[in-house]
Design an enzyme around this catalytic site. Sequence first.
Site, PDB file in Angstrom:
ATOM      1  CE1 TYR A   2      -4.077  -7.862  -1.798  1.00  0.00           C
ATOM      2  CE2 TYR A   2      -1.570  -8.683  -1.556  1.00  0.00           C
ATOM      3  CZ  TYR A   2      -2.995  -8.844  -1.945  1.00  0.00           C
ATOM      4  OH  TYR A   2      -3.387 -10.288  -2.361  1.00  0.00           O
ATOM      5  CG  HIS A  52       4.424 -13.973  -2.225  1.00  0.00           C
ATOM      6  ND1 HIS A  52       3.817 -14.020  -3.438  1.00  0.00           N
ATOM      7  CD2 HIS A  52       5.052 -15.290  -2.288  1.00  0.00           C
ATOM      8  CE1 HIS A  52       3.856 -15.228  -4.158  1.00  0.00           C
ATOM      9  NE2 HIS A  52       4.837 -15.796  -3.446  1.00  0.00           N
TER      10      HIS A  52
HETATM   11  C1  DHK Z   1      -0.340 -10.649  -4.404  1.00  0.00           C
HETATM   12  C2  DHK Z   1      -1.383 -11.206  -5.116  1.00  0.00           C
HETATM   13  O1  DHK Z   1      -1.892 -10.598  -5.871  1.00  0.00           O
HETATM   14  C3  DHK Z   1      -1.899 -12.516  -4.536  1.00  0.00           C
HETATM   15  O2  DHK Z   1      -2.675 -13.088  -5.569  1.00  0.00           O
HETATM   16  C4  DHK Z   1      -1.170 -13.337  -3.761  1.00  0.00           C
HETATM   17  C5  DHK Z   1       0.512 -11.499  -3.478  1.00  0.00           C
HETATM   18  C6  DHK Z   1      -0.022 -12.320  -2.771  1.00  0.00           C
HETATM   19  C7  DHK Z   1       1.270 -10.666  -2.434  1.00  0.00           C
HETATM   20  O3  DHK Z   1       1.108 -10.805  -1.497  1.00  0.00           O
HETATM   21  O4  DHK Z   1       2.108  -9.805  -2.946  1.00  0.00           O
HETATM   22  O5  DHK Z   1      -1.641 -14.225  -3.272  1.00  0.00           O
END
Ligand code: DHK
Length: 128
Positions: free
Chosen positions: A24, A100
């Site tokens: 992330y 996402h």
């Molecule tokens: C964020 C999450 O918390 C995951 O549960 C998803 C998503 C993906 C993201 O890529 O922002 O799968």
Amino acid sequence: MPHVIHVLNGPNLNRLGKREPEIYGRTTLAEVEEMCRAAADPDMIVFRQTNWEGQLVDWVHEAIDAEASGMVINPAGLTFRSIPLLDSLKMFPAPIIELHISNIHRRDPIYHHSLISPVATAVIAGLG
Ligand code: DHK
């Protein structure tokens, strides 16, 4: 009436910056909010995050009642499980961007099937 975009964020996104940075990244949610406000007129954005499904549904209702011009929603883990969220989004009459941070289709199969995409105008995944 001014155009207002509601940017809604689901569970665990309050941990952005610290949460699995290899997936992330290191940008915090506060920095994402700043980027949204910088990209639009500051008062054009309603920016929210919750770890609670019902609260996210309530904010979709709020966007409906506010006649928002559009919505960007990262439902996070609720993407793959929440029929209540899907049902609430069916009632939202303006464009919906499902977002996402990661490319969910390149991840564990539990992240492959979005319940939300059928009601989204478009989906963005994997651009951080
Ligand atoms: C964020 C999450 O918390 C995951 O549960 C998803 C998503 C993906 C993201 O890529 O922002 O799968």
